[in-house]
Write a protein that holds these residues in place. Sequence first.
Motif, PDB file in Angstrom:
ATOM      1  N   SER A   1      -4.713  80.831  25.758  1.00  0.00           N
ATOM      2  CA  SER A   1      -3.450  81.893  25.112  1.00  0.00           C
ATOM      3  C   SER A   1      -2.715  80.999  24.023  1.00  0.00           C
ATOM      4  CB  SER A   1      -2.364  82.372  26.186  1.00  0.00           C
ATOM      5  OG  SER A   1      -1.717  81.326  26.556  1.00  0.00           O
ATOM      6  N   TYR A   2      -2.066  81.745  23.220  1.00  0.00           N
ATOM      7  CA  TYR A   2      -1.254  80.919  22.360  1.00  0.00           C
ATOM      8  C   TYR A   2      -0.344  80.019  22.738  1.00  0.00           C
ATOM      9  CZ  TYR A   2       0.290  79.827  17.623  1.00  0.00           C
ATOM     10  OH  TYR A   2       0.872  78.987  16.584  1.00  0.00           O
ATOM     11  N   ASP A   3       0.279  80.413  23.906  1.00  0.00           N
ATOM     12  CA  ASP A   3       1.269  79.373  24.572  1.00  0.00           C
ATOM     13  C   ASP A   3       0.566  78.330  25.186  1.00  0.00           C
ATOM     14  OD1 ASP A   3       3.415  81.180  23.976  1.00  0.00           O
ATOM     15  OD2 ASP A   3       3.435  82.113  26.068  1.00  0.00           O
ATOM     16  N   ASP A   4      -0.563  78.506  25.722  1.00  0.00           N
ATOM     17  CA  ASP A   4      -1.418  77.374  26.314  1.00  0.00           C
ATOM     18  C   ASP A   4      -1.588  76.414  25.064  1.00  0.00           C
ATOM     19  OD1 ASP A   4      -1.130  78.002  28.910  1.00  0.00           O
ATOM     20  OD2 ASP A   4      -2.861  78.836  28.881  1.00  0.00           O
ATOM     21  N   GLU A   5      -2.157  77.142  23.764  1.00  0.00           N
ATOM     22  CA  GLU A   5      -2.623  76.242  22.902  1.00  0.00           C
ATOM     23  C   GLU A   5      -1.264  75.344  22.466  1.00  0.00           C
ATOM     24  OE1 GLU A   5      -5.200  75.755  21.134  1.00  0.00           O
ATOM     25  OE2 GLU A   5      -6.477  77.182  21.938  1.00  0.00           O
ATOM     26  N   LEU A   6      -0.092  75.960  22.246  1.00  0.00           N
ATOM     27  CA  LEU A   6       0.997  75.257  21.665  1.00  0.00           C
ATOM     28  C   LEU A   6       1.149  73.962  23.112  1.00  0.00           C
ATOM     29  CD1 LEU A   6       3.612  77.954  21.214  1.00  0.00           C
ATOM     30  CD2 LEU A   6       2.669  76.064  19.453  1.00  0.00           C
ATOM     31  N   ARG A   7       0.983  74.252  24.305  1.00  0.00           N
ATOM     32  CA  ARG A   7       1.003  73.192  25.371  1.00  0.00           C
ATOM     33  C   ARG A   7      -0.278  72.182  24.973  1.00  0.00           C
ATOM     34  NH1 ARG A   7       3.455  77.355  28.402  1.00  0.00           N
ATOM     35  NH2 ARG A   7       1.396  78.298  28.950  1.00  0.00           N
ATOM     36  N   SER A   8      -1.251  72.397  24.431  1.00  0.00           N
ATOM     37  CA  SER A   8      -2.178  71.663  24.261  1.00  0.00           C
ATOM     38  C   SER A   8      -2.280  70.491  23.220  1.00  0.00           C
ATOM     39  CB  SER A   8      -3.653  72.503  24.136  1.00  0.00           C
ATOM     40  OG  SER A   8      -3.813  72.832  22.861  1.00  0.00           O
ATOM     41  N   VAL A   9      -1.330  70.702  22.508  1.00  0.00           N
ATOM     42  CA  VAL A   9      -1.095  69.822  21.208  1.00  0.00           C
ATOM     43  C   VAL A   9      -0.884  68.601  21.748  1.00  0.00           C
ATOM     44  CG1 VAL A   9       0.120  69.229  19.205  1.00  0.00           C
ATOM     45  CG2 VAL A   9      -0.332  71.620  19.856  1.00  0.00           C
ATOM     46  N   THR A  10      -1.562  67.463  21.074  1.00  0.00           N
ATOM     47  CA  THR A  10      -1.512  66.085  21.549  1.00  0.00           C
ATOM     48  C   THR A  10      -0.103  65.310  21.380  1.00  0.00           C
ATOM     49  OG1 THR A  10      -2.843  65.650  19.786  1.00  0.00           O
ATOM     50  CG2 THR A  10      -3.940  65.995  21.975  1.00  0.00           C
ATOM     51  N   TRP A  11       0.213  64.641  22.053  1.00  0.00           N
ATOM     52  CA  TRP A  11       1.543  64.128  21.835  1.00  0.00           C
ATOM     53  C   TRP A  11       1.261  62.500  20.921  1.00  0.00           C
ATOM     54  CZ3 TRP A  11       6.157  65.360  21.879  1.00  0.00           C
ATOM     55  CH2 TRP A  11       7.285  64.328  21.641  1.00  0.00           C
TER      56      TRP A  11
ATOM     57  N   CYS B   1       5.844  73.056   4.831  1.00  0.00           N
ATOM     58  CA  CYS B   1       6.359  73.102   5.877  1.00  0.00           C
ATOM     59  C   CYS B   1       6.233  74.212   6.807  1.00  0.00           C
ATOM     60  CB  CYS B   1       8.285  72.816   5.950  1.00  0.00           C
ATOM     61  SG  CYS B   1       8.490  71.244   5.216  1.00  0.00           S
ATOM     62  N   VAL B   2       6.010  74.062   8.117  1.00  0.00           N
ATOM     63  CA  VAL B   2       5.497  75.394   8.949  1.00  0.00           C
ATOM     64  C   VAL B   2       6.358  75.167  10.256  1.00  0.00           C
ATOM     65  CG1 VAL B   2       3.156  75.148   8.161  1.00  0.00           C
ATOM     66  CG2 VAL B   2       3.876  73.883  10.115  1.00  0.00           C
ATOM     67  N   ALA B   3       6.150  76.410  11.191  1.00  0.00           N
ATOM     68  CA  ALA B   3       6.858  76.715  12.039  1.00  0.00           C
ATOM     69  C   ALA B   3       6.732  76.312  13.558  1.00  0.00           C
ATOM     70  CB  ALA B   3       7.100  78.233  12.026  1.00  0.00           C
ATOM     71  N   ASP B   4       5.567  75.856  13.854  1.00  0.00           N
ATOM     72  CA  ASP B   4       5.184  75.411  15.220  1.00  0.00           C
ATOM     73  C   ASP B   4       4.123  74.410  15.192  1.00  0.00           C
ATOM     74  OD1 ASP B   4       2.696  76.534  15.456  1.00  0.00           O
ATOM     75  OD2 ASP B   4       3.622  78.583  16.214  1.00  0.00           O
ATOM     76  N   ASP B   5       3.858  73.897  16.294  1.00  0.00           N
ATOM     77  CA  ASP B   5       2.955  72.785  16.614  1.00  0.00           C
ATOM     78  C   ASP B   5       1.260  73.208  16.330  1.00  0.00           C
ATOM     79  OD1 ASP B   5       5.068  71.003  17.152  1.00  0.00           O
ATOM     80  OD2 ASP B   5       4.540  70.986  19.427  1.00  0.00           O
ATOM     81  N   VAL B   6       1.195  74.360  16.525  1.00  0.00           N
ATOM     82  CA  VAL B   6      -0.455  74.814  16.462  1.00  0.00           C
ATOM     83  C   VAL B   6      -0.514  74.791  14.853  1.00  0.00           C
ATOM     84  CG1 VAL B   6      -1.887  76.609  16.722  1.00  0.00           C
ATOM     85  CG2 VAL B   6      -0.434  75.812  18.615  1.00  0.00           C
ATOM     86  N   GLN B   7       0.759  75.475  14.183  1.00  0.00           N
ATOM     87  CA  GLN B   7       0.487  75.700  12.808  1.00  0.00           C
ATOM     88  C   GLN B   7       0.286  74.322  12.049  1.00  0.00           C
ATOM     89  OE1 GLN B   7       3.452  78.257  11.006  1.00  0.00           O
ATOM     90  NE2 GLN B   7       3.180  79.590  12.616  1.00  0.00           N
ATOM     91  N   ALA B   8       1.161  73.335  12.660  1.00  0.00           N
ATOM     92  CA  ALA B   8       1.234  72.048  12.020  1.00  0.00           C
ATOM     93  C   ALA B   8      -0.161  71.242  12.305  1.00  0.00           C
ATOM     94  CB  ALA B   8       2.448  71.234  12.804  1.00  0.00           C
ATOM     95  N   ARG B   9      -0.762  71.661  13.570  1.00  0.00           N
ATOM     96  CA  ARG B   9      -2.031  70.989  13.844  1.00  0.00           C
ATOM     97  C   ARG B   9      -3.127  71.500  12.892  1.00  0.00           C
ATOM     98  NH1 ARG B   9      -4.252  72.227  19.495  1.00  0.00           N
ATOM     99  NH2 ARG B   9      -4.438  74.213  18.630  1.00  0.00           N
ATOM    100  N   ALA B  10      -3.113  72.815  12.347  1.00  0.00           N
ATOM    101  CA  ALA B  10      -4.043  73.307  11.552  1.00  0.00           C
ATOM    102  C   ALA B  10      -3.860  72.606   9.893  1.00  0.00           C
ATOM    103  CB  ALA B  10      -3.996  74.855  11.619  1.00  0.00           C
ATOM    104  N   VAL B  11      -2.547  72.838   9.544  1.00  0.00           N
ATOM    105  CA  VAL B  11      -2.331  72.145   8.271  1.00  0.00           C
ATOM    106  C   VAL B  11      -2.529  70.450   8.274  1.00  0.00           C
ATOM    107  CG1 VAL B  11      -0.524  71.932   6.465  1.00  0.00           C
ATOM    108  CG2 VAL B  11      -0.717  74.048   7.756  1.00  0.00           C
ATOM    109  N   ALA B  12      -2.111  69.981   9.230  1.00  0.00           N
ATOM    110  CA  ALA B  12      -2.259  68.419   9.252  1.00  0.00           C
ATOM    111  C   ALA B  12      -3.805  68.230   9.145  1.00  0.00           C
ATOM    112  CB  ALA B  12      -2.053  67.760  10.376  1.00  0.00           C
ATOM    113  N   GLY B  13      -4.793  68.890   9.610  1.00  0.00           N
ATOM    114  CA  GLY B  13      -6.228  68.923   9.494  1.00  0.00           C
ATOM    115  C   GLY B  13      -6.565  68.920   8.214  1.00  0.00           C
ATOM    116  N   LEU B  14      -6.051  70.189   7.346  1.00  0.00           N
ATOM    117  CA  LEU B  14      -6.722  70.320   6.061  1.00  0.00           C
ATOM    118  C   LEU B  14      -6.033  68.913   5.189  1.00  0.00           C
ATOM    119  CD1 LEU B  14      -6.233  73.847   4.558  1.00  0.00           C
ATOM    120  CD2 LEU B  14      -8.240  72.430   5.099  1.00  0.00           C
TER     121      LEU B  14
END
Length: 403
Positions: free
Chosen positions: A374-384, A36-49
């Motif tokens: 930016s990291y904030d923009d990366e968080l906003r870029s995570v697909t729904w 379990c991770v803390a935010d959507d970008v972390q989740a995107r990276a771990v979901a890829g693995l």
Amino acid sequence: MPLILRKGPALVAVMLLLVAAVAVPLENPRPVRVLCVADDVQARAVAGLANFSAWLRREHAAGFIGEIGWPSDKDQAQWSAVAEAWYEAADAIGLPVTTWAAGAWPANYPMAVYRPVAQGLQVDVAGPQAQIVERHGSTPGYLRGVNLAAGSFGSSDANGSFGTGNPGRYGLDYTYETPSSYTFLAGRGVRLVRLAVNWERLQPRPFGPLDATEVNRVRDALTHARQAGLAVIIDLHNYGDYALGGGSEGPLRMLRLGDAELPTTALADFWRRMSSAADNPSVIGLGLLNEPTRLAADGRAGALIWERASQEAVDAIRANGDRRAILVSGYVPMGPPSWGQMHPHAWIDDPADRVAYESHAYFDHDGSGHYWMSYDDELRSVTWPPPAHCQRLTPMVRQVLTG
């Protein structure tokens, strides 16, 4: 803390690596874990693995992450947190990893894990990423290390005039690391290096002989690695195109693997020759092609070209009697989140059963490693819908790169 998982002489060290680096089923494979991770970008990276490891297990295949990198300048703390989560996942899966990158990088290069302290060739200082890389080092079950990229500097991806007639000046445009650099890396806990070499420099004509001077430079680098007790993967750091001509050889022409002038058998011919030339015992793996993205066709047709070319290269290596591990990248998109889109099934038939499928992992939205946003923009870029913050991680059941 958002993460719920925690986990003699140089020649002798190399020989132990060689004895251990065999394709083996894991007698006691790791249990499936949930991270379990803390935010959507972390989740995107771990979901890829998680996606990559599930494909490996389904296909009863071995895997390898040939590149992973993140910046140490803007938003360093956030990207480092992503990297920590990603490495926790890689540990749970049991993946071998070589991080991008070490070598003769300038001081302002934000992805340098290890580099010279001043302008020069000797690697002798650690960047901020090194803390995470060293915290998740090699184990008896898998090898970890770094990319050494200086052998690919000044080639066609960075120099529009590069070609077989203008290959660059050794020691100025490109180089290989010094003996003390390998010693420094070994002292930091690095056990594996992915050594970048260039097709045009090593073989100035498709189907022609290898360049003896360049081969000797690579052999010297392999000797330095061996003396430091490091294992090596030779990485043909090209993208499927081949820059023919330029300089004294006249107009530059870009050939693409799979076309009439660079048929898929050209790659097999290169590896038939290079497999014999790279006979140093430090070499435990041969990386067929860094990122096969510039081929004679796109889409599924490109993927089929790559499947044919990579199988022919494996056959050529095995025909030499070479039983070392072979690392086979995927056709684009080849990042862990997209793995399987172009290759639903494992495609290599290897009589030695010593192939690992290679993916490259970067955490930005397009997986390019440019980190423009930016990291904030990366968080906003995570697909729904965003990926779940808790991911089920499937350990590998086979391994070809072990310590």
